[in-house]
Structure formats: structure tokens, C-alpha cells
Design a protein around this motif. Structure first.
Motif, PDB file in Angstrom:
ATOM      1  N   THR A  20       0.842  -1.209   0.000  1.00  0.00           N
ATOM      2  CA  THR A  20       0.000   0.000   0.000  1.00  0.00           C
ATOM      3  C   THR A  20       0.874   1.255   0.000  1.00  0.00           C
ATOM      4  O   THR A  20       0.461   2.301  -0.483  1.00  0.00           O
ATOM      5  CB  THR A  20      -0.965   0.038   1.208  1.00  0.00           C
ATOM      6  OG1 THR A  20      -0.221  -0.113   2.413  1.00  0.00           O
ATOM      7  CG2 THR A  20      -2.000  -1.072   1.126  1.00  0.00           C
ATOM      8  N   ASN A  21       2.088   1.136   0.515  1.00  0.00           N
ATOM      9  CA  ASN A  21       3.050   2.262   0.504  1.00  0.00           C
ATOM     10  C   ASN A  21       3.494   2.635  -0.895  1.00  0.00           C
ATOM     11  O   ASN A  21       4.130   3.664  -1.092  1.00  0.00           O
ATOM     12  CB  ASN A  21       4.317   1.874   1.284  1.00  0.00           C
ATOM     13  CG  ASN A  21       4.206   2.201   2.746  1.00  0.00           C
ATOM     14  OD1 ASN A  21       3.133   2.571   3.216  1.00  0.00           O
ATOM     15  ND2 ASN A  21       5.298   2.062   3.474  1.00  0.00           N
ATOM     16  N   LYS A  22       3.239   1.751  -1.824  1.00  0.00           N
ATOM     17  CA  LYS A  22       3.753   1.893  -3.182  1.00  0.00           C
ATOM     18  C   LYS A  22       2.612   2.269  -4.131  1.00  0.00           C
ATOM     19  O   LYS A  22       2.792   2.328  -5.339  1.00  0.00           O
ATOM     20  CB  LYS A  22       4.355   0.529  -3.554  1.00  0.00           C
ATOM     21  CG  LYS A  22       5.038   0.408  -4.868  1.00  0.00           C
ATOM     22  CD  LYS A  22       6.380   1.061  -4.877  1.00  0.00           C
ATOM     23  CE  LYS A  22       6.986   1.016  -6.264  1.00  0.00           C
ATOM     24  NZ  LYS A  22       7.989   2.051  -6.435  1.00  0.00           N
ATOM     25  N   LEU A  23       1.456   2.522  -3.539  1.00  0.00           N
ATOM     26  CA  LEU A  23       0.251   2.722  -4.335  1.00  0.00           C
ATOM     27  C   LEU A  23       0.167   4.165  -4.821  1.00  0.00           C
ATOM     28  O   LEU A  23       0.405   5.106  -4.061  1.00  0.00           O
ATOM     29  CB  LEU A  23      -0.946   2.391  -3.440  1.00  0.00           C
ATOM     30  CG  LEU A  23      -2.294   2.071  -4.045  1.00  0.00           C
ATOM     31  CD1 LEU A  23      -2.207   0.968  -5.090  1.00  0.00           C
ATOM     32  CD2 LEU A  23      -3.235   1.642  -2.918  1.00  0.00           C
TER      33      LEU A  23
ATOM     34  N   SER B 250      -3.611   5.803   3.487  1.00  0.00           N
ATOM     35  CA  SER B 250      -2.375   6.385   4.025  1.00  0.00           C
ATOM     36  C   SER B 250      -1.197   6.186   3.069  1.00  0.00           C
ATOM     37  O   SER B 250      -0.243   6.955   3.087  1.00  0.00           O
ATOM     38  CB  SER B 250      -2.051   5.789   5.391  1.00  0.00           C
ATOM     39  OG  SER B 250      -1.213   4.680   5.270  1.00  0.00           O
ATOM     40  N   GLY B 251      -1.264   5.137   2.241  1.00  0.00           N
ATOM     41  CA  GLY B 251      -0.142   4.876   1.355  1.00  0.00           C
ATOM     42  C   GLY B 251      -0.238   5.573   0.013  1.00  0.00           C
ATOM     43  O   GLY B 251       0.771   5.973  -0.559  1.00  0.00           O
ATOM     44  N   ALA B 252      -1.456   5.727  -0.485  1.00  0.00           N
ATOM     45  CA  ALA B 252      -1.630   6.181  -1.867  1.00  0.00           C
ATOM     46  C   ALA B 252      -1.261   7.651  -2.044  1.00  0.00           C
ATOM     47  O   ALA B 252      -1.452   8.474  -1.152  1.00  0.00           O
ATOM     48  CB  ALA B 252      -3.074   5.947  -2.300  1.00  0.00           C
ATOM     49  N   GLU B 253      -0.762   7.956  -3.217  1.00  0.00           N
ATOM     50  CA  GLU B 253      -0.501   9.353  -3.591  1.00  0.00           C
ATOM     51  C   GLU B 253      -1.811  10.103  -3.809  1.00  0.00           C
ATOM     52  O   GLU B 253      -1.872  11.319  -3.682  1.00  0.00           O
ATOM     53  CB  GLU B 253       0.317   9.396  -4.894  1.00  0.00           C
ATOM     54  CG  GLU B 253       1.681   8.757  -4.819  1.00  0.00           C
ATOM     55  CD  GLU B 253       2.741   9.703  -4.281  1.00  0.00           C
ATOM     56  OE1 GLU B 253       2.397  10.724  -3.668  1.00  0.00           O
ATOM     57  OE2 GLU B 253       3.928   9.388  -4.473  1.00  0.00           O
TER      58      GLU B 253
END
Lengths: 517, 517
Positions: A368-371, A409-412
């Protein structure tokens, strides 16, 4: 004490322990480690060539030596077709075990039948990402003494790593397994796709039982669950109702309002600055969310954009986009649609991932950090963009935290899509009943009446305005909605706390109080 | 104190701690748990969309904040082509770091260049499954103050779980990786196949660096190592010498003696009672071991026998047998031959497995526990069937424990194959120099002069005799060999212990003393 969203959080709750108030979406993460220590995985040994097969679920449960006060865990990949959770709980009930903490990755309507076990103190604690049906109603009315704890999918991994959830017994339903406990959900008559939520339970539980209705010759591949974590294997006639295992919320909506919302959301995505080659994408399966994928798909084809990966709950719609070459890879922690099992089994670009890799905030970087872009639903949203996906407009617990706050929280770019009204009640509130996802992680709200950009993200608002979007102030939209129906009457609550909403980092973002009835 | 094989084991060694004497192959396992507690996995957090890329290996190592007294770990999947271990150690040396414990899954001739770092106390402790070349010679002559610790592949996982090996830094060479650290050895110019030994390091190390000479677009699949365990990613020109990465010991021998031994061993297997549909099989890659596979393959075809799985070090020979339908599955913890990478990448029946699943004795059942037949080599064997695979006839450390004791303890039939003489020295001893694998886990010795059955397994001896085998008493065979060459002169040792041989359960099965020179 108050958390950073102004919610009053008790310092301590009997039977649960000390609580830490939510301090902001990234405050704790930014330290680079977790304050709470992680616990060791269990310590086991088995002799070679020992049989793990038990003649019945009851025998396997008896062998696991269940005790009062135990914690038992389940996955919810069988969706509303699951019969194993209820069967297992009834066996424990018949054995007279009391004071059980039930930590299922989610609870659905199919679990209504365990309600009597909450009433008679067989089950006294619940952890879950979501609770629906009669259980949700009864819990909202105070059937349990202790509050239930609602976690996100990533937060559940953290809770197991820290021992907040410390499984004594895990029962894993699998649509195929072998005599050593290698197991999967990707084939068999009860195929349900990814078994991603069960992997952390298998690793940390003191005793693990695999239950299958499809014992295959050794080895059962793919090794979604591996034998080195499995104590017992049970073969049953059926792990669930295949028709309900296969159903889901994955049909593209026909609702004109949802389609309108989805179309606007796709336009927002197109002009967000993130819609470009290599972007990553997640959509929920509900209402308008999935429909956004339909319009994004069309735009990708039109503009010849190729994405990197789709994440999360995977539908047959995602599989189609993979097969069309629109995305390189699917990361599947949960299959929203059993129809994807075949792809999961046979296409190596369609990858089963465990919940830890999907969304655990405490590691070197979950997916999700990479989303780049996520599209999420909402039951309510407030003028600070805080989102409620757990309690309904009647105050009942009826939804699921799921991956909502993890992906936000992860997505741009986090796009929340929802109709302006549900049952003629405006969805924009001054304060939502229950905050699951903090507004600081939500960029845009899209309703059929227009687009509101979180004022924290000025840059995005400029982008959209420059592309000719009519961006509305959320306060103005609220006023417009309230003008149509009037503000809904406030629901009344007792003082007793019946639920704690845990943010993914383990802090408490909100509490749910008992409904006044 | 003495262990159950009569070996004198010190109770305590400075810098290593208390030692526990070996008590029998299954004594500790039969309890169902481990006396030693397991340790928690590290506790980390990363913010979303942070870059892990470092401009050089040196920068990545500096970021990991190395300290005197640290433990660093590596895998040995690059075989004799590895250049990353030596480069990393030289960087630490240049940084002036001292008192490092080096815990590589194995050390090979290609690591000779780090010998000066042992002399100047950059490296003061070593854990490895094997040590060869100049390092082995120097250690045998007492270059280190503390003894090295030789573990099995399964024992290494246990040692990491218990914190005996507690990695501060792990450097993982990968033939393909992406910017988040998802990594594999199964493709790229430096492809080496399975990366199975590195998985446990990634999970437990405080800092993990992935080094690759082949950065691929996100995501790098298969996810042999997953991003949630990787702190830093470094791109270099080369991770090793491709010609040496690809070489191995996997050619079928031409030696008439080895072929004779292999043929007898295959006959033993055929008549063992275990050669039947669904059997599982592992062979080493050395000399006669691999040749056994050749003859077993022929027998399987002749008798139309289909096996279940082949395990362990996988060669292209195993891949051929998979493709011929002789086995259903290959479980590949280590590819002995880079030529198998293509199969590993593309055939889902060829499955990469981590060392924990392969051979860790302390879980719910590793795959060596499920093994029917294993064929293993030996440097020496004694009349109690204890096997030495670590020290040569000159007393030097020059071999590897590897999966020898793991597979022997798990298999229903352990066949040790070796020539009667090595360099004109008989391989059967009253006492082997160093016990790695206890005789109680070895069923049969096959040499070109005949078959000796461990008298513990009367039933097997009967079976073979009934099939017309000439079974020899190992004492008689020893006498015959000694009669030919005379007994070799005893090697002389100092009192200082330079190596501890750890059995897979963590007890000490033998010590290696300093060579008198």
C-alpha cells in the motif's frame, strides 16, 4: 484523553489494557520503528513422518487443548459462504470453553448464528476488520461487556506481531490441502482465491488446523499456506456454501448515480497528474468504486497508458485488465470474486500476497506504501474528510475497516466516492459517527453533485481547476445537501463503549458507543 | 562433559557461551518444542514512497550503521562465483569495523581473499554450514581465537530463530531486483536459481541490503525475497563471475568406481521396500550421489514408478526427471546448477522453498521430515555409521555439513555412498575425525566393494539379503580395506578447539581441534 482528531479516548479498558490515542496518520511511523515490541513466533517441533490427519474438526480442536480465555482466529476468504467459523465456535461451546477472544479477519452475515455464544459468555472479546448483520446490531446494543476492536487489514498483522492478538488456535479453511497441511484457496469445488489474510495467523498461532473439503495428493500446490506451520489437517464434506463463496460485490453497478460518480472520479484520476505509464491502482468492490475501474480502463485504452500493478481485493474485472495488458501484475491479498481463482492459479503475474506484504505499516515497506491511486467508498464523510466505513446512519456497526485506512495512508491519491445521500440522509457531516480513515489521508471526495478537494492538497485542487473541473468547497456541498433534506436527527448513544476503532499503527482513532434503544 | 557419542564437549566457550552436548538425533525434538526461546523479528517502519536505492554498496553499508561486534550474513547461492561477500567485508574493513561475526550460509574457495580479515581481527567469529579453501586451512591452524560454528541448513534457521545468530546486517545478492527490493535469483545474466537460504536472514536481520546487477521494472517477479524485508537496494555492474555461478558439481561422474557404487546404491533403493509410487527422493550433487539418480531414473522408467517430490539441491538432472513425469514436484532450496533457473521461473511444479520449510527441525514439519530416500556422500564413515563431511583426511576443514544431517534424520532410508579409498586412505574408520551426521540416522553404506547395513535396521538387512544382496558387516569391510593399505597414520591435533559442529537441534555433536603443524 483526546486524540489528535478531538475524540475522547479512555486511558485504560478492563480486559483490553492501556490505550494510546491516535496522533496523526504518519506520526508514529516516521520514527522508523514501533514503540511496542514484537513477540517471538511459537516454538514447535514435530517428529518425521508423523500423521497430522484428524478424523473430524472436533477431534482436531480437542487435540489443540482449548482453554477458557483462549484466542481463536479465522480468515474471511469464504465471504458469506463460510460455515467453518460457526461450526468451530459451536464445538468450543459444546466443550464448555468460556471467555474466548474471537479474532476473525472479518465477520459477515453468515456468522449470525454465533450470537448466542456472545450472550452466554462463550465469546467475550472480538477483534475484526468488519462486523455485519445480527452480530453488528447486538454489539452496538451492548451484548458484550468489553468493546470489540476494529482493525485494518494491515493493523491486524501489526496486532499479531505485537501479541495484542495472540492466537492460541487458528482454523484455516482451504479449498485444497494435502496431508501435511500445505493448503490453498485457488482450486477445488470451494475455491475462493487468495488466502492472504491467513498467512500471518499460521505463522504466529500456537496451534493451526487446516480444514478442507478437497484433500489432494501431496504436495498441494501452490503452497499458499505451508506445512511447517500446520499442526492438524481435517477433511470435511464441505467448508462452505459454494454459491455464497463465489458471490461478492464485484458486479459493475447499474445505478445511474453510481455510474455518474464513477465517471467523474475517473476524470479526476485522469487529470490528477498520476495517470501515466507505470501507475498503480486499487479499487474497492462496492458500488461506485468498481465502476471507476470501468472508466479508467477505457481511458487507459484510449490514451495507451500501461499501469504497473493493481492491488488488494482482486475482481474478475482486474483479471480482465491484466489480460488486456493494461497492468503488468495483480497483487491479490483477497479475491473479491472466486472467478479469479483460475487466474491466480495459472498466471504467474497474478500473485497471491500475505496481509503483511499488503498493508502492515511496520516493516520495510508494504505494497500500500507503493500505491499511486486508490478509490474507496464511504458510509459518511465529514467536512475534515474523515471517513466512516464502520457504523451506519442508524448507528449500528455494519461495515468494515478493511484496507480503507491502509491504502488511504499509502496512496498518492485517495479518491473517496459515494452518493450524496443514502436513504435520503446526506453523507457529508460536521462530524462522522465513527472515524476509520483520517481526513489527512483523503485527497478528494467525488459525489454525483461534484468534486471536493481536501484543502490540505492545494496543488491537486489547482490541477483539477486548470483542467476545467468545477471543484466545490465541501462546506458548500454540505450546505446544499442539508438544504434538500434538512440535517438528519442525531442518533443517541449511551456512555458505554462497545467498540474501539484502532488505526493501523495501533492507536485508537475513535470509539463506538452503545446505541440508545 | 561427554555427549551421547562419547565426544568431550566443553561446557562453556568464551565469546560463544554455554554448550549443550548432543543427546541423540530425536531426543530434543520428541518433546514437541525447543528449550531455547525464539526471538522476535525486528521492528521497523518506513514511510510511503521512500526511495531505497543507494548509489553504491559502500553507501548502503554506511547507511546500515555498522558497528564493532556486529553480525553480518550472506547466502551462498552464487557458489564459487560470488564476489559480493568479499567486497562487503572489504568495505567494512576499510571502515575500520572490528570483531565481526560472519554468518554466511556457506563459505567457498571464492572467499579466500577475506583471510587477512581473520588475521587482523576484522572477523573474529564465523558461522557457516561449510568452509573450504584457504579459510578452512587457516581456521584449522588456529587463525581465529574463537571456534567457528558449523551448522546444518536446517540448524541455521533454528540458530536465527533463537538469536544464536542475530544478524545486524544481511547482504543479499540477487540476479534480478526492483527498486523496492523484491528480488530473485531465477533470471538475469547472473541467474543462480533458488535463493532459499536468504529468506530467513531477510526476515530476521535488523538491516537488509539487496544487491543486484539487473534492476528490473517494478515488480520483480517471482517475489523470492519480498520488499517488506528490504531496507536498501544497490545496483552494481556484476554480482559475480557468471561462469562460476553456473558451474557446480552436477555433472554425472565418469568415474567407473563412482558409477559402480551408484549402481549398487540404486539396487539397494529398488529393494528397500520404499521404491514405489509416490516416493520422495533427494540426492546430493557430488560424485556417486548424483549418479544414483541416473540409475534410479532408469529403474523408475522400467518399473513405471512415479514419485512424489524431489527435494533439496536441485540439478538439471532433477528437472529432466520432472519433465519426464517421473516426479510431480521439485522443491528447490538451492539450485546446484544455474541451468535450472529457467524451470524454476516457468514451471509451477518446480517450487522455490525457504530453508525453514526445507529443514528447520523446530516447526510443524519441514520437508526433510517427509523424505523417503536420501543419498548422501561422506568423507569418512565409522563403524557406528557416524559420518564426517567436514574435515579431510589431512585434518583440514574443507567440506560442508549442508543438509546432510537434516535429510539423514528425516529420511526413511539414508544411503551413504562413497568409494572405499580416498587418496589410498580407507574411508571406514574406528572413529571419524569429526562427526557431522550421527550413525543412528544412517541406514546403509554403499561402496564399490559392497553394502553395509547399520545393525540398528535389521529389517532392512533382511529385506536386502532376501533380494540376494551380499550384505557385509562394516567391521569386516573395514578389516578388508585396512588389509590393503594398512591403517592411515593418526593426524595429530593441539588441544585448542577451532570448530564446533552443531547438530540441527543446536546441541554440539563434535569439536574440531587445531591441527598440529
Amino acid at each position: 484523553m483526546k486524540n489528535s482528531l478531538g475524540k475522547e479516548i479512555p486511558e485504560y479498558i478492563e480486559g483490553i489494557g492501556k490505550l494510546e490515542p491516535f496522533q496523526g496518520a504518519w506520526t508514529k511511523l516516521s520514527k522508523g520503528w514501533m514503540d511496542e515490541a514484537t513477540i517471538p513466533a511459537p516454538n514447535k517441533a514435530k517428529m518425521a513422518h508423523q500423521s497430522k490427519i484428524c478424523e473430524s474438526l472436533r477431534v482436531a480442536i480437542e487435540k489443540s487443548n482449548p482453554k477458557d480465555g483462549m484466542t481463536i482466529t479465522f480468515h474471511h476468504h469464504l465471504r458469506n459462504g463460510d460455515i467453518i467459523l460457526a461450526q468451530s465456535m459451536m464445538i468450543l461451546h459444546e466443550m464448555g470453553i468460556k471467555d474466548i477472544t474471537l479474532a476473525a479477519s472479518s465477520l459477515n452475515d453468515c456468522h449470525d448464528s454465533i450470537l448466542p455464544l456472545l450472550k452466554d459468555k462463550t465469546i467475550t472479546g472480538i477483534w475484526a476488520s468488519g462486523i455485519r448483520g445480527e452480530l453488528g446490531k447486538a454489539i452496538s446494543r451492548g451484548v458484550l461487556e468489553k468493546p470489540v476492536i476494529i482493525h485494518s487489514h494491515g493493523g491486524r498483522v501489526r496486532a499479531i506481531h505485537t501479541g495484542r492478538i495472540r492466537p492460541d488456535l487458528t482454523i484455516i479453511a482451504a479449498s485444497a490441502a494435502d496431508i501435511e497441511g500445505n493448503a490453498t484457496g485457488s482450486h477445488g469445488k470451494s475455491a475462493f482465491g487468495s488466502i492472504g489474510y491467513a498467512v500471518i495467523d499460521a505463522r504466529y498461532s500456537k496451534q493451526v488446523i487446516v480444514v478442507t473439503d478437497n484433500l489432494v495428493p501431496y504436495p498441494c500446490i501452490p503452497l499458499s499456506i505451508t506445512q511447517n506451520f500446520v499442526d492438524y489437517v481435517v477433511v470435511v464434506d464441505s467448508i462452505g456454501d459454494a454459491s455464497k463463496i463465489a458471490t461478492g460485490t464485484t458486479r459493475i453497478t447499474n445505478s445511474p448515480i453510481d455510474l455518474k460518480i464513477a465517471k467523474i472520479a475517473a476524470d479526476v484520476i485522469e487529470h490528477s497528474g498520476l495517470f501515466k505509464n507505470g501507475f498503480s491502482f486499487q479499487v474497492g468492490a462496492g458500488g461506485a468504486s468498481l465502476a471507476v475501474a470501468k472508466f479508467v480502463r477505457e481511458k487507459m485504452k484510449k490514451h495507451e497508458i500501461k499501469g504497473s500493478f493493481m492491488l488488494g481485493g482482486i475482481t474478475s474485472y482486474c483479471v480482465d485488465m491484466l489480460n488486456e495488458g493494461l497492468f503488468e501484475t495483480l497483487f491479490d491479498v483477497q479475491s473479491f470474486d472466486a472467478a479469479v481463482s483460475n487466474s491466480l492459479l495459472n498466471d504467474r503475474r497474478h500473485i497471491e500476497i500475505p496481509a503483511a506484504l499488503y498493508a502492515n505499516p511496520y516493516n520495510c515497506g508494504c505494497m500500500t506504501n507503493k500505491l499511486d491511486i486508490v478509490v474507496l467508498g464511504a458510509l459518511e464523510i465529514d467536512t475534515d474528510f474523515n471517513v466512516n466505513v464502520i457504523t451506519g446512519s442508524d448507528g449500528n456497526i455494519r461495515g468494515a475497516s478493511g484496507g480503507h485506512s491502509d491504502t488511504a495512508s499509502g496512496a498518492e491519491l485517495t479518491v473517496v466516492v459515494c452518493p450524496s445521500f443514502r436513504s435520503r440522509i446526506p453523507i457529508i457531516k460536521d462530524k462522522v459517527h465513527t472515524i476509520v480513515t483520517p481526513g489527512e489521508t483523503v485527497h478528494v471526495l467525488v459525489t454525483e453533485r461534484g468534486v471536493c478537494v481536501n484543502p490540505k492538497f492545494k496543488h491537486l485542487e489547482e490541477n483539477l481547476k486548470n483542467c476545467g473541473f468545477k471543484v466545490m468547497d465541501i462546506l458548500d456541498l454540505k450546505k446544499e445537501l442539508d438544504g434538500i433534506t434538512g440535517v438528519a436527527k442525531e442518533i443517541e448513544f449511551e456512555d458505554k463503549i462497545v467498540g474501539l476503532v484502532e488505526y493501523r499503527d495501533g492507536t485508537i482513532i475513535d470509539v463506538i458507543k452503545q446505541l440508545k434503544v
